[in-house]
Design a protein around this motif. Structure first.
Motif, PDB file in Angstrom:
ATOM      1  N   CYS A  95       0.833  -1.218   0.000  1.00 17.70           N
ATOM      2  CA  CYS A  95       0.000   0.000   0.000  1.00 17.70           C
ATOM      3  C   CYS A  95       0.862   1.260   0.000  1.00 17.70           C
ATOM      4  CB  CYS A  95      -0.956  -0.020   1.193  1.00 17.70           C
ATOM      5  SG  CYS A  95      -0.208   0.467   2.769  1.00 17.70           S
ATOM      6  N   ARG A  96       2.078   1.186   0.492  1.00 14.55           N
ATOM      7  CA  ARG A  96       3.043   2.300   0.595  1.00 14.55           C
ATOM      8  C   ARG A  96       2.587   3.405   1.547  1.00 14.55           C
ATOM      9  NH1 ARG A  96       6.185   0.701  -3.864  1.00 14.55           N
ATOM     10  NH2 ARG A  96       4.914  -0.053  -5.589  1.00 14.55           N
ATOM     11  N   LYS A  97       1.560   3.137   2.353  1.00 12.35           N
ATOM     12  CA  LYS A  97       1.027   4.173   3.245  1.00 12.35           C
ATOM     13  C   LYS A  97       1.034   3.762   4.714  1.00 12.35           C
ATOM     14  CE  LYS A  97      -3.014   4.697   1.123  1.00 12.35           C
ATOM     15  NZ  LYS A  97      -3.248   4.338  -0.279  1.00 12.35           N
ATOM     16  N   CYS A  98       0.948   2.469   4.978  1.00 14.15           N
ATOM     17  CA  CYS A  98       0.783   2.021   6.362  1.00 14.15           C
ATOM     18  C   CYS A  98       2.102   2.156   7.129  1.00 14.15           C
ATOM     19  CB  CYS A  98       0.280   0.574   6.393  1.00 14.15           C
ATOM     20  SG  CYS A  98       1.513  -0.637   5.885  1.00 14.15           S
ATOM     21  N   CYS A 101       4.878  -0.202   5.889  1.00 13.08           N
ATOM     22  CA  CYS A 101       5.453   0.286   4.634  1.00 13.08           C
ATOM     23  C   CYS A 101       6.388   1.466   4.913  1.00 13.08           C
ATOM     24  CB  CYS A 101       4.355   0.717   3.667  1.00 13.08           C
ATOM     25  SG  CYS A 101       3.593  -0.663   2.787  1.00 13.08           S
ATOM     26  N   CYS A 109       3.507  -5.652   4.597  1.00 16.33           N
ATOM     27  CA  CYS A 109       2.295  -4.823   4.490  1.00 16.33           C
ATOM     28  C   CYS A 109       1.057  -5.718   4.524  1.00 16.33           C
ATOM     29  CB  CYS A 109       2.327  -4.026   3.185  1.00 16.33           C
ATOM     30  SG  CYS A 109       0.811  -3.114   2.860  1.00 16.33           S
TER      31      CYS A 109
END
Ligand SMILES: [Zn+2]
Ligand SMILES: [Zn+2]
Length: 346
Positions: A95-98, A101, A109
């Motif tokens: 997701c590159r947001k959590c 990550c 992730c």
């Protein structure tokens, strides 16, 4: 959204893999890749044999495959990629947001959309198809003269480089690799490339022991050899590091006795659901036990190592099969006594 009808390799249920028509959809922000080759991985074989891979159970037909190489057909102008360029495909889409990550653990992730995985529903289709849509970040450009047959090993090699990094500095270390299938064999090569002084492999299969030697192992031993096992247990353990790549209960529990006090065990093999584990020995020897799952930036390192010939993966390549014979390719890949890696040509 644009669409294209292509041939793809789908799994419907256990023992039902087909080459059939499939519609690929892609947006202006995505890359459309013409797939050249794909490697059949252990997880693909699990879906083929059991209709599931670990906790991920197949609920609908899914396109298999996550070890891919291809040529860019279309790329958004902002991506820096060009039509006609050869790329290796990183099958991870975190997701590159959590928090995980952001801390650099994209492989962990919880919203990871990994290609060819039934973890979520609808399932995430894989890339065993004539064309596949990708996030530009999944495309790692290769050198113009790169050999696709070699580069398609980038994904499994990335798994192995990640495992090697989990073990820390290997320079001058004695390493044991239990299980010499495709992953164990690539761990052997990755450990040697990382400076290990001695890499010994164990496998009950004679063919796998030959493979281990072809990949550079110092020696390859049948784990049922009690004499050898006794020598490794002497003085508290022979090896600095063990990479457990078999997933077999016996290998998992005996690793603790073969590793020296303050040594490290990296668990890579999936398989045994429960193991009678020698917790007491782990404790009094202060052995570090580490899991290793997929990879993060090791994918780019793997592409680099293959291009620079730091590792030769070819002893692992057993056969190349055309997309129309996909069902046969899976039957071969599942026959571990005879075949290691099978590549599908699209
Ligand atoms: Zn794989
Ligand atoms: Zn995330």
């Amino acid at each position: 959204m644009q669409q294209k009808e292509v041939k793809a390799v789908t799994v419907h249920e256990a023992h039902d893999v087909r080459c059939e028509n499939h519609v690929v959809e892609w947006s202006d922000e995505e890359v459309l890749l013409k797939v050249e080759r794909g490697g059949i991985c252990g997880s693909d074989i699990h879906y083929y044999l059991h209709g599931r891979a670990g906790m991920s159970v197949l609920k609908a037909p899914m396109v298999l495959g996550h070890e891919l190489i291809g040529i860019v057909e279309y790329a958004p102008a902002t991506s820096g990629l060009l039509a006609g360029q050869r790329v290796a495909v990183n099958p991870s889409r975190p997701c590159r947001k959590c928090q995980l990550c952001e801390q650099g653990h994209q492989n962990l992730c919880r919203s990871m959309r990994f290609m060819g995985s039934a973890q979520f529903f609808p399932h995430v289709n894989g890339g065993f198809a004539q064309y596949v849509a990708l996030d530009p970040q999944q495309c790692v450009p290769c050198q113009p003269d790169a050999d696709p047959k070699r580069l398609v090993f980038a994904e499994p090699l990335a798994v192995c480089i990640h495992a090697v990094r989990q073990a820390g500095d290997l320079v001058g270390k004695r390493v044991l690799v239990t299980g010499a299938g495709p992953i164990g064999s690539l761990v052997i090569a990755a450990a040697l490339a990382s400076g290990a002084s001695e890499v010994i492999a164990t496998d009950i299969s004679e063919r796998c022991r030959h493979l281990a030697l072809a990949m550079g192992a110092t020696a390859a031993i049948d784990p049922r050899d009690e004499h050898q096992a006794r020598l490794w247990r002497e003085e508290g353990g022979y090896f600095d590091v063990c990479f457990e790549a078999s997933g077999a209960a016996a290998a998992i529990s005996s690793a603790v006795s073969f590793v020296r006090p303050a040594g490290t065990i990296v668990q890579l093999g999936m398989g045994a659901a429960s193991v009678d584990y020698p917790v007491g020995s782990l404790l009094v020897k202060e052995i570090q036990l580490k899991g290793s799952f997929r990879f993060v930036d090791e994918f780019n390192i793997a592409v680099n190592w293959l291009e620079n010939r730091k590792i030769d993966p070819f002893p692992l390549l057993s056969a190349e099969v055309g997309i129309h014979e996909a069902a046969q390719a899976f039957e071969m890949a599942a026959d571990k006594a005879r075949y290691a890696k099978i590549q599908i040509v699209f």
